[in-house]
Design a protein around this motif. Structure first.
Motif, PDB file in Angstrom:
ATOM      1  N   PHE A   1     -15.431   6.435   5.832  1.00 51.43           N
ATOM      2  CA  PHE A   1     -14.463   7.327   6.479  1.00 51.43           C
ATOM      3  C   PHE A   1     -14.691   8.778   6.034  1.00 51.43           C
ATOM      4  O   PHE A   1     -14.680   9.700   6.852  1.00 51.43           O
TER       5      PHE A   1
ATOM      6  N   GLU B   1      -9.909   5.881  13.958  1.00 47.66           N
ATOM      7  CA  GLU B   1     -10.268   4.594  13.362  1.00 47.66           C
ATOM      8  C   GLU B   1     -10.503   4.760  11.849  1.00 47.66           C
ATOM      9  O   GLU B   1     -11.126   5.722  11.440  1.00 47.66           O
ATOM     10  N   TYR B   2     -10.003   3.819  11.084  1.00 49.29           N
ATOM     11  CA  TYR B   2     -10.281   3.845   9.638  1.00 49.29           C
ATOM     12  C   TYR B   2     -10.118   2.477   9.016  1.00 49.29           C
ATOM     13  O   TYR B   2      -9.783   1.530   9.692  1.00 49.29           O
TER      14      TYR B   2
ATOM     15  N   TYR C   1      -9.421  -8.583  -2.864  1.00 52.71           N
ATOM     16  CA  TYR C   1     -10.808  -8.603  -3.336  1.00 52.71           C
ATOM     17  C   TYR C   1     -10.893  -8.876  -4.835  1.00 52.71           C
ATOM     18  O   TYR C   1     -11.825  -9.511  -5.297  1.00 52.71           O
TER      19      TYR C   1
ATOM     20  N   GLY D   1      -8.469   1.954  -2.202  1.00 53.29           N
ATOM     21  CA  GLY D   1      -7.629   1.170  -1.292  1.00 53.29           C
ATOM     22  C   GLY D   1      -6.372   1.923  -0.880  1.00 53.29           C
ATOM     23  O   GLY D   1      -5.863   1.746   0.231  1.00 53.29           O
TER      24      GLY D   1
ATOM     25  N   CYS E   1       0.841  -1.205   0.000  1.00 53.35           N
ATOM     26  CA  CYS E   1       0.000   0.000   0.000  1.00 53.35           C
ATOM     27  C   CYS E   1       0.872   1.249   0.000  1.00 53.35           C
ATOM     28  O   CYS E   1       1.945   1.259   0.613  1.00 53.35           O
TER      29      CYS E   1
ATOM     30  N   GLU F   1      -4.012  -4.610   5.660  1.00 57.67           N
ATOM     31  CA  GLU F   1      -4.349  -5.210   4.361  1.00 57.67           C
ATOM     32  C   GLU F   1      -3.182  -6.008   3.797  1.00 57.67           C
ATOM     33  O   GLU F   1      -3.378  -6.968   3.052  1.00 57.67           O
TER      34      GLU F   1
ATOM     35  N   MET G   1      -4.080   9.455  10.233  1.00 53.88           N
ATOM     36  CA  MET G   1      -3.284   8.230  10.205  1.00 53.88           C
ATOM     37  C   MET G   1      -2.762   7.882  11.593  1.00 53.88           C
ATOM     38  O   MET G   1      -2.145   8.724  12.247  1.00 53.88           O
TER      39      MET G   1
ATOM     40  N   ARG H   1     -15.674   1.395   2.355  1.00 56.53           N
ATOM     41  CA  ARG H   1     -14.818   1.810   3.476  1.00 56.53           C
ATOM     42  C   ARG H   1     -14.351   3.262   3.277  1.00 56.53           C
ATOM     43  O   ARG H   1     -14.368   4.066   4.225  1.00 56.53           O
TER      44      ARG H   1
ATOM     45  N   SER I   1      -2.495  -2.686  -5.149  1.00 57.04           N
ATOM     46  CA  SER I   1      -2.634  -2.247  -3.768  1.00 57.04           C
ATOM     47  C   SER I   1      -3.238  -3.436  -2.994  1.00 57.04           C
ATOM     48  O   SER I   1      -4.039  -4.192  -3.531  1.00 57.04           O
TER      49      SER I   1
ATOM     50  N   PHE J   1      -6.216   5.277   2.254  1.00 52.75           N
ATOM     51  CA  PHE J   1      -5.830   5.240   3.670  1.00 52.75           C
ATOM     52  C   PHE J   1      -4.321   5.205   3.878  1.00 52.75           C
ATOM     53  O   PHE J   1      -3.856   5.102   5.008  1.00 52.75           O
TER      54      PHE J   1
ATOM     55  N   ASN K   1      -5.482  -4.372  -0.627  1.00 49.67           N
ATOM     56  CA  ASN K   1      -6.883  -4.786  -0.571  1.00 49.67           C
ATOM     57  C   ASN K   1      -7.458  -5.062  -1.959  1.00 49.67           C
ATOM     58  O   ASN K   1      -8.310  -5.934  -2.120  1.00 49.67           O
ATOM     59  N   GLU K   2      -6.988  -4.337  -2.951  1.00 48.59           N
ATOM     60  CA  GLU K   2      -7.407  -4.615  -4.335  1.00 48.59           C
ATOM     61  C   GLU K   2      -6.978  -6.034  -4.708  1.00 48.59           C
ATOM     62  O   GLU K   2      -7.719  -6.772  -5.355  1.00 48.59           O
TER      63      GLU K   2
ATOM     64  N   HIS L   1     -16.199  -3.413  -1.234  1.00 43.10           N
ATOM     65  CA  HIS L   1     -15.834  -3.160   0.167  1.00 43.10           C
ATOM     66  C   HIS L   1     -14.858  -1.994   0.301  1.00 43.10           C
ATOM     67  O   HIS L   1     -14.945  -1.203   1.240  1.00 43.10           O
ATOM     68  N   LEU L   2     -13.911  -1.889  -0.632  1.00 41.71           N
ATOM     69  CA  LEU L   2     -12.916  -0.809  -0.583  1.00 41.71           C
ATOM     70  C   LEU L   2     -13.592   0.553  -0.750  1.00 41.71           C
ATOM     71  O   LEU L   2     -13.251   1.521  -0.056  1.00 41.71           O
TER      72      LEU L   2
END
Lengths: 329, 329
Positions: free
Chosen positions: B265, A328-329, A66, B230, A33, A89, A324, B261, A60, B233, A62-63, B257-258
């Motif tokens: 935020f 929470e995020y 998913y 993604g 990331c 992630e 950052m 999220r 990235s 963050f 999370n990409e 989901h990304l």
């Protein structure tokens, strides 16, 4: 001490390659990331230019999870990176990769971190002003990537790149000295700017991306965007005027023409241009054959001075965050 | 007339696939610039999710030529696109691809164009308010890509995607009607903004990219940047405050989901948010299995209204340029 650490890095790489050698690797996924992802862009460029058989992809974290690429499996090597080793992630990506049967090799500064623990192999890199460039993240990534190419396809640049990375620290120092005054000038000129674009192509695009999202947006709360120098003429260049600041990077790889063309146009219609040209730095220690691959590392190092000076003059420390690690995020 | 044109599109695809069938295709390169490149992003997503054997890569045209990927050769299919068929780098890319022995198939609105002439096969797509969605660029691209997957790997979604694309125009109309008022509201709220970010992930990222660089930067001279939901963050989210406008896209693919999220935020700390959520549109005509692939096309169509309304209220026609087609570059 430096020598000892560098020997340690080499033996870590050797151990990682031994694990690669146990598998039948057909593709490589670069997964991280933000800044850790950006540092993989030059390696993706290397793969595209050098890898005759192995395929490569960059996502990235999370990409990656998913999107769940159908090619991810037991023939995959997944290279991950997180400085703290705690990026959720990316830790999850290591687990996910291994659940699919892939080999997960991670780079991190923290050997005790969750990422190190969830990976088949971790490579600890050094960090900070005391560290020798050979043992830092960009260099360790290149050693791994060229090592994999050497192992799987007999790519002959592995030793050459290793030899050049050993001379990287001296090259960094010379380039930083050459650009110290320019960095201060940049900071003075740009201290009140609300937006600063960056631009590059090829192996250098990741450096432009990293400076835009990590330094300007994250650490200075200045609007930004890394424009690809080839895409510039197909939309973004219409934003150019005498008031809009651009940082334009010129590297030494095969795509340099794109960066030169973007600079040449920008000079005609823009005025707030900051140019970092690797051709002007003393890279005499670096072999011509790998100069294109080394240039983004030098540009990235040099740019850090620009960041430091900008933060100083704006009285906005690079460590300052709104969200950052704080909410929470 | 629509039926006749659609039959024509199908027979063009069939002819293109016959050429693909004469080769031993192992990888696909998506090559174009700006908006024509952006329209290939969903197809790259499709390839990553569906292609078990064939590899795929996406490059801006000049990056493709100068990067000169080592895997480009007689086993390659290069898919190109230029609306006018005159984009010099894309025409050059077709020549370059063929010089390497690759098969070059291009999409264009102009059958007499240089791109059409320099390609092995061209596919003419329709354009404008009268055109049926089935015969337009996104749809022709999907027909080609799923056709190739069907031919090379027996992918079974080809007929399904064709059937759904035939119902796309009706879906477009419904979504446009549903969002007409929201588009006007968006334009009123944002007429004086100097910067507007866009954000998405997965199959939808290209739509966010296209709106940022073609509509906002090119056609409205508004600063912009397409943020990957993604990556948000890991840097960009620090720019968020109550004054900074974001357009956030929510699609229906695996990466939703990304986007959720990122939206969640942004709602906490931002105020100028414009949300386009494909879940809220009437996609009842579209089969669930391909909704994730169709959503970016619908989002793109809907966004065109936002562009039209913004241009109207700002009295800045979408056709106005400073440099494009006017000066040398």
């Amino acid at each position: 001490m430096t020598t000892e650490i560098n020997v340690g890095v080499k033996s870590q790489i050797k151990a990682a390659l031994a694990e690669v050698n146990k598998r039948d690797i057909k593709n490589v996924f670069f997964v991280a990331c933000g800044g850790s992802s950006a540092l993989m862009y030059p390696s993706k460029y290397v793969m595209d230019r050098e890898a005759k058989g192995v395929d490569s992809y960059l996502y990235s974290s999370n990409e990656f999870i998913y999107r769940n690429p159908v090619k991810l499996g037991k023939n995959s090597l997944v290279i991950l990176c997180s400085h703290s080793g705690t990026t959720p992630e990316t830790v999850e990506s290591a687990k996910f990769a291994r659940s699919k049967g892939a080999l997960a090799i991670s780079l991190t500064n923290e050997p005790e971190s969750p990422l190190a623990k969830e990976s088949d192999v971790y490579l600890k890199y050094e960090w900070g002003k005391e560290a020798d460039a050979f043992a830092t993240n960009y260099s360790v990534m290149y050693q791994l990537v060229f090592g994999v190419l050497n192992l799987l396809e007999g790519n002959e640049k592995y030793e050459l790149i290793e030899k050049n990375l050993e001379k990287l620290q001296a090259t960094y120092h010379k380039a930083a000295e050459q650009t110290a005054a320019a960095a201060t000038q940049f900071a003075e000129k740009h201290k009140d700017e609300k937006i600063i674009y960056t631009m590059a192509s090829g192996a250098n695009y990741g450096v432009a991306y990293s400076f835009a999202i990590c330094i300007l947006m994250e650490m200075q709360w200045i609007h930004s965007h890394a424009i690809h120098a080839g895409e510039y003429f197909h939309g973004p260049f219409e934003i150019l005027d005498k008031e809009t600041p651009f940082i334009i990077l010129l590297g030494l790889d095969e795509t340099r023409h794109l960066e030169e063309r973007a600079l040449s146009f920008s000079k005609k219609y823009g005025e707030k241009l900051t140019v970092l040209d690797a051709k002007e730095y003393d890279l005499s220690d670096i072999d011509d054959e790998v100069k294109g691959y080394i240039a983004p590392l030098v540009l990235n190092y040099v740019l850090r001075q620009y960041a430091d000076k900008l933060a100083e003059i704006r009285n906005h420390p690079l460590s300052l965050r709104r969200y950052m690690w704080k909410v929470e995020y």
